[in-house]
Design an enzyme around this catalytic site. Sequence first.
Site, PDB file in Angstrom:
ATOM      1  N   SER A 112       0.826  -1.192   0.000  1.00  0.00           N
ATOM      2  CA  SER A 112       0.000   0.000   0.000  1.00  0.00           C
ATOM      3  C   SER A 112       0.872   1.259   0.000  1.00  0.00           C
ATOM      4  O   SER A 112       1.801   1.368   0.784  1.00  0.00           O
ATOM      5  CB  SER A 112      -0.880  -0.015   1.253  1.00  0.00           C
ATOM      6  OG  SER A 112      -1.675   1.129   1.245  1.00  0.00           O
ATOM      7  N   GLY A 113       0.575   2.156  -0.901  1.00  0.00           N
ATOM      8  CA  GLY A 113       1.331   3.407  -0.971  1.00  0.00           C
ATOM      9  C   GLY A 113       2.573   3.332  -1.832  1.00  0.00           C
ATOM     10  O   GLY A 113       3.341   4.285  -1.920  1.00  0.00           O
ATOM     11  N   THR A 117      -1.645   2.639  -7.895  1.00  0.00           N
ATOM     12  CA  THR A 117      -2.756   3.362  -8.502  1.00  0.00           C
ATOM     13  C   THR A 117      -2.232   4.455  -9.434  1.00  0.00           C
ATOM     14  O   THR A 117      -2.747   4.636 -10.542  1.00  0.00           O
ATOM     15  CB  THR A 117      -3.654   3.959  -7.411  1.00  0.00           C
ATOM     16  OG1 THR A 117      -4.063   2.899  -6.559  1.00  0.00           O
ATOM     17  CG2 THR A 117      -4.858   4.631  -8.001  1.00  0.00           C
ATOM     18  N   ASN A 162      -1.076   5.490   3.146  1.00  0.00           N
ATOM     19  CA  ASN A 162      -1.247   6.175   1.866  1.00  0.00           C
ATOM     20  C   ASN A 162      -2.429   7.139   1.977  1.00  0.00           C
ATOM     21  O   ASN A 162      -3.497   6.754   2.423  1.00  0.00           O
ATOM     22  CB  ASN A 162      -1.510   5.108   0.781  1.00  0.00           C
ATOM     23  CG  ASN A 162      -1.675   5.727  -0.607  1.00  0.00           C
ATOM     24  OD1 ASN A 162      -1.697   6.952  -0.761  1.00  0.00           O
ATOM     25  ND2 ASN A 162      -1.792   4.865  -1.599  1.00  0.00           N
ATOM     26  N   SER A 165      -5.361   5.788  -0.508  1.00  0.00           N
ATOM     27  CA  SER A 165      -5.252   4.337  -0.568  1.00  0.00           C
ATOM     28  C   SER A 165      -6.510   3.723  -1.170  1.00  0.00           C
ATOM     29  O   SER A 165      -7.628   4.061  -0.791  1.00  0.00           O
ATOM     30  CB  SER A 165      -5.033   3.795   0.843  1.00  0.00           C
ATOM     31  OG  SER A 165      -4.901   2.397   0.790  1.00  0.00           O
ATOM     32  N   SER A 166      -6.287   2.820  -2.143  1.00  0.00           N
ATOM     33  CA  SER A 166      -7.453   2.175  -2.754  1.00  0.00           C
ATOM     34  C   SER A 166      -7.976   1.157  -1.753  1.00  0.00           C
ATOM     35  O   SER A 166      -7.246   0.278  -1.318  1.00  0.00           O
ATOM     36  CB  SER A 166      -7.023   1.455  -4.033  1.00  0.00           C
ATOM     37  OG  SER A 166      -6.100   2.241  -4.739  1.00  0.00           O
ATOM     38  N   GLY A 389      -2.585  -3.229  -2.004  1.00  0.00           N
ATOM     39  CA  GLY A 389      -1.311  -3.894  -1.731  1.00  0.00           C
ATOM     40  C   GLY A 389      -1.265  -4.501  -0.351  1.00  0.00           C
ATOM     41  O   GLY A 389      -2.121  -4.240   0.510  1.00  0.00           O
ATOM     42  N   GLU A 391      -0.647  -5.217   3.278  1.00  0.00           N
ATOM     43  CA  GLU A 391      -0.880  -4.205   4.298  1.00  0.00           C
ATOM     44  C   GLU A 391      -0.610  -4.777   5.689  1.00  0.00           C
ATOM     45  O   GLU A 391      -1.087  -5.860   6.017  1.00  0.00           O
ATOM     46  CB  GLU A 391      -2.345  -3.778   4.236  1.00  0.00           C
ATOM     47  CG  GLU A 391      -2.547  -2.294   4.152  1.00  0.00           C
ATOM     48  CD  GLU A 391      -4.003  -1.956   3.832  1.00  0.00           C
ATOM     49  OE1 GLU A 391      -4.209  -1.045   3.041  1.00  0.00           O
ATOM     50  OE2 GLU A 391      -4.916  -2.614   4.378  1.00  0.00           O
TER      51      GLU A 391
HETATM   52  N1  LIG Z   1       5.073   8.135 -10.010  1.00  0.00           N
HETATM   53  C1  LIG Z   1       4.795   8.912  -8.951  1.00  0.00           C
HETATM   54  N2  LIG Z   1       5.172  10.187  -8.945  1.00  0.00           N
HETATM   55  C2  LIG Z   1       4.909  10.968  -7.880  1.00  0.00           C
HETATM   56  N3  LIG Z   1       4.256  10.575  -6.798  1.00  0.00           N
HETATM   57  C3  LIG Z   1       3.831   9.296  -6.736  1.00  0.00           C
HETATM   58  C4  LIG Z   1       4.082   8.390  -7.809  1.00  0.00           C
HETATM   59  N4  LIG Z   1       3.551   7.216  -7.490  1.00  0.00           N
HETATM   60  C5  LIG Z   1       3.007   7.380  -6.244  1.00  0.00           C
HETATM   61  N5  LIG Z   1       3.168   8.614  -5.796  1.00  0.00           N
HETATM   62  C6  LIG Z   1       2.736   9.173  -4.522  1.00  0.00           C
HETATM   63  O1  LIG Z   1       2.448   8.101  -3.673  1.00  0.00           O
HETATM   64  C7  LIG Z   1       1.097   8.117  -3.277  1.00  0.00           C
HETATM   65  C8  LIG Z   1       0.588   6.723  -3.180  1.00  0.00           C
HETATM   66  O2  LIG Z   1       0.496   6.158  -4.455  1.00  0.00           O
HETATM   67  P1  LIG Z   1      -0.640   5.149  -4.835  1.00  0.00           P
HETATM   68  O3  LIG Z   1      -0.494   4.878  -6.268  1.00  0.00           O
HETATM   69  O4  LIG Z   1      -1.948   5.627  -4.389  1.00  0.00           O
HETATM   70  O5  LIG Z   1      -0.230   3.881  -4.021  1.00  0.00           O
HETATM   71  P2  LIG Z   1      -0.910   2.479  -4.028  1.00  0.00           P
HETATM   72  O6  LIG Z   1      -1.994   2.478  -5.000  1.00  0.00           O
HETATM   73  O7  LIG Z   1       0.190   1.542  -4.358  1.00  0.00           O
HETATM   74  O8  LIG Z   1      -1.365   2.261  -2.634  1.00  0.00           O
HETATM   75  C9  LIG Z   1       0.394   8.952  -4.295  1.00  0.00           C
HETATM   76  O9  LIG Z   1      -0.732   9.568  -3.745  1.00  0.00           O
HETATM   77  C10 LIG Z   1       1.461   9.959  -4.684  1.00  0.00           C
HETATM   78  O10 LIG Z   1       1.500  11.005  -3.747  1.00  0.00           O
HETATM   79 MG   LIG Z   2      -3.889   2.184  -4.763  1.00  0.00          MG
END
Ligand SMILES: Nc1ncnc2c1ncn2[C@@H]1O[C@H](COP(=O)(O)OP(=O)(O)O)[C@@H](O)[C@H]1O
Ligand SMILES: [Mg+2]
Length: 1029
Positions: A112-113, A117, A162, A165-166, A389, A391
């Site tokens: 997660s994070g 996403t 996060n 977080s989804s 992810g 967790e």
């Molecule tokens: N490629 C990226 N560039 C900049 N920030 C990112 C990037 N990927 C993730 N982040 C940061 O990390 C946070 C969490 O990403 P997210 O995709 O929501 O994580 P996940 O879906 O894996 O839990 C996002 O809200 C953003 O702030």
């Molecule tokens: Mg996500």
Amino acid sequence: MQGHLDMEGALTARDRVGIQDFVLLDETTEAAFISNLKKRFSKDLIYTYIGTLLVSVNPYKELDIFNKKQMDIYMGVNFFELPPHIYALADNAYQTMLTEVTNHFILISGESGAGKTEASKKILQYYAVSCPSTTLLDTVRDKMLMSNPVLEAFGNAKTLKNDNSSRFGKYMDIQFDSQGEAVGGHILNYLLEKSRVVHQNHGERNFHIFYQLVQGGSDDLLQQLGLERDCQQYNYLTQGECAIVSSINDKNDWKSVKNALQVIDFDDIDTSHLFGIVASVVHLGNVQFETDSKGYALLNNNTELLWVSNLLGVDAQSLQEELTFRKIEAKKEQVLSPFTIDHAIYARDALAKAIYGQTFTWLVNRINESMENKDSSPKSVIGLLDIYGFEVFYVNSFEQFCINYCNEKLQQLFIQLTLKAEQDEYEAEGIEWEPVQFFNNKIICDLVEERHRGIISILDEECLRPGDATDITFLEELEEKMGNHPHFVTHKLADKMTRKTLERGDFRLLHYAGEVTYCVVGFLDKNNDLLYRNIKDLMCQSKNSIVKARFSSMDLDNKKRPETVATQFKSSLLKLTEMLTAKEAWYIRCLKSNESKQPGQFDEALIRHQVKYLGLMEHLRVRRAGFAYRRKYEVFLKRYKPLCPATWPHWRGGPADGVQVLVQHLGYLPDEYKLGRTKIFIRHPRTLYATEDAYERCKHELATRLQAKYKGYKAKGQYRKQREAATKIETVWRGMQARKEREKRTWAVKVIKKFIKGYMTRGQAKTTDNSEYLAFVRQSYLNRLKDNLPKTVLDKTTWLTPPAVLTETSEILRTLHCRLLVRKYVRGITPQKKAQLQLKVATSSVFRGKKDSYPQSVPHPFVDTRISDQEMNARVLQMIHNEHIKYSVPIIKYDRNGFKPRPRQLALTQMAAYVIEEAKIKRRVLFTSLKGISVSNLTDSIIVFHVTCEDPKQKGDLVMQCDYLFEFLAKLSVIANKQNAIHVVQGSIKIEIQAGKESAVDFSNGEEPMVYKAKNGHLMVVATRARTR
Ligand SMILES: Nc1ncnc2c1ncn2[C@@H]1O[C@H](COP(=O)(O)OP(=O)(O)O)[C@@H](O)[C@H]1O
Ligand SMILES: [Mg+2]
């Protein structure tokens, strides 16, 4: 397995920072791996490959590598030619899909994070921009893009891990037609974390949409929904005590969601019902129960409840009853049994979760409808799997159990598709090798999901079992059944050390990604997900269309007991795995750089942990252990053949043999490479590096050589071209000349033939055969004639002989020309000459044809006189001065008796002719007495004057010889008018010597001219014959 690493390309574009592809690392130690990641991360290079797998490290800051320009750079470019990028992977999947017409999916994993996403959004954006499209499809594309903010608002929340977080799993199919246009989409959602609606851990929030509505909704809307713009007032929004966080702008997000809803075709009724539900949940959270004396729950005139009933369109009284009483049906009678406070709260929360959960499902369905492609033409899909992810929280519950189980399944899928597949390839290629040991998490999957024996089965059993099943009995059951499973431990089962870290109500699973301790509290309830039947019935009568529709459909399969949440989840994951195995896989492994969401921080321990449990090292090792590099013989040979004289520029044999020759020439040691059935396998990257470096050097030499060759070739080509051109021009020219010549000859033959024919028929009447010839003859004759005309009248010989056709014309012309000459001549004569000519004419009329010497005399012009006055004796002139002398000529006079010749002068006046000897006038012959003049017909020049002689004293006829006979006689005939008196006599002229005495002058022809007195007394004149011309 597709997408074999294109290592050569990676080498060409070798990164300054670290190494772009872990496969090329010299050492496969974890330290080297992490050091490379760190090096790159420090330079904001968040992407690195392991072959075709993309490792992504969350930078926690905006990088300028996600723009249209970057997309353009990666579009249609070979995977390894550019620095690693998520666009490269997306593009490669897309291109492969197009060329191979296969289905693909991109598995995005990580805890997660870690950025899953975000990654999935980047991919979607890439396709939205890079795929061809039509205006019609633009709307599909927009809908796909816009489904995201809506689903995130309703399905994402701030957690400790996060901020976005989804809280649901999402698998999205993007459908492409054969042209590669994105034509439709479909979303599958997995297990929304509904418990969040009613409860949030400290530092976490409810789903975004609640805060967005309260913060962003217009005053009117809030008023309609009975809400105040203050999150703090609402229980469901404040349990984590962080309703407002600086990293989230709910107001702006609200606008995006509103806009997105429009794009995906939500009408006013849909939206108002949707927000009605959201508001009703908020109100539900504030529904408080009082206790009566017996400790039962009471609910009186609660305004919040009124709002709920109002917003959901259900009867307030009924709702109140449902929330405070349990209805038990016994023998057609309804018995109301009041709830305790706890029960009432449970019922309330259950209702809130149910409404929200159902609404989320409705939302996904609604979005799917809007993105659906109804065209039945064949399509290829690329699936994007962005699922929650792995967790680990301080307290982990049923949700974490499901989420981590899900990740366990995906890891299993990954192992199946990569590690196993890789090793299968060696087998297929007949390469001997030691299998790489990797941790296969199947054992954990089995622990959770095995039929009858797995945790889920035991949980279900406890849920269904009659009697007092509780979370604790569930735990006991687990302990009994799982007793000595290596990945399962509880307080009771643990050794002393471990026991300290476990509560009595906990069980711990040793997941592939690490240990997670689950608290069993709530497992049974959450798994049952029960909603009291009566509340369900009430919801079916709702005036809110969404609630009514969802609850009614739930009700359909209400007959039999619904499957438990865990079982549903298990079968949906099974379905997902089946679906994914039928597609080609691409992987993105997301790593979290640090726990505090800070940019620039690279938490090595955290990273190491993720690298470990994600199996990246194993993946890398298998890829290398293996052989770092493998390539189809054809491809390898094609690239490196310049390095060996035997293979350059062409290898005539099979590619495998070519590669063998090549690597031997390069000095590869036997254990550095293996030759498989279709590929060469190279063990160490350094071997390839050396080859590649040699290739780089060689390329320069080759380039020079090629350049020289090319220049030579070009010059030669130019020369050849010029030569060809010259030859061609020559040929054409010669051809033309020859054709001209031939034409000329055919023409000539024709003309000559015609000429000959014309010549042969020239005598005949004009026909087509001879007309031209005759015309030619005419023309040529006339032309020749023009240049050869006689110059004088006298020239009778020069006239050209005419051809037959022109005889007549010639004659006419001749006459005309003659006339012309005559005219010219006549015009040219002077009066004197005219007079002379007249004399000549007169002479001619007398002598022509009569006297032989005449013709010779014609050309000699007559002169005025032969003796000028000065030559005459002055006395004589004196004597005859009365008479003007008109002509004088020397003569020879013959005496009458002896015919002696005497030279004398003879002068003519207008009256008489005088014979003069010096100063004496010897005789005067008056013209009146001159009765005749005779001459012979021969060439002599004797003239006889017949003079009237009446008495003998008078002199008789005068015989004389005159060289200018014709001139003299002409003058005389004019002066004395005597032309009729002149006679030309043949043979002999009678003369009177004196009155009565006659003699004669006889003429004859002889050899010599002579004049003498003959024996007969006659004067004999011998003349020579006239010369004939
Ligand atoms: N490629 C990226 N560039 C900049 N920030 C990112 C990037 N990927 C993730 N982040 C940061 O990390 C946070 C969490 O990403 P997210 O995709 O929501 O994580 P996940 O879906 O894996 O839990 C996002 O809200 C953003 O702030
Ligand atoms: Mg996500």
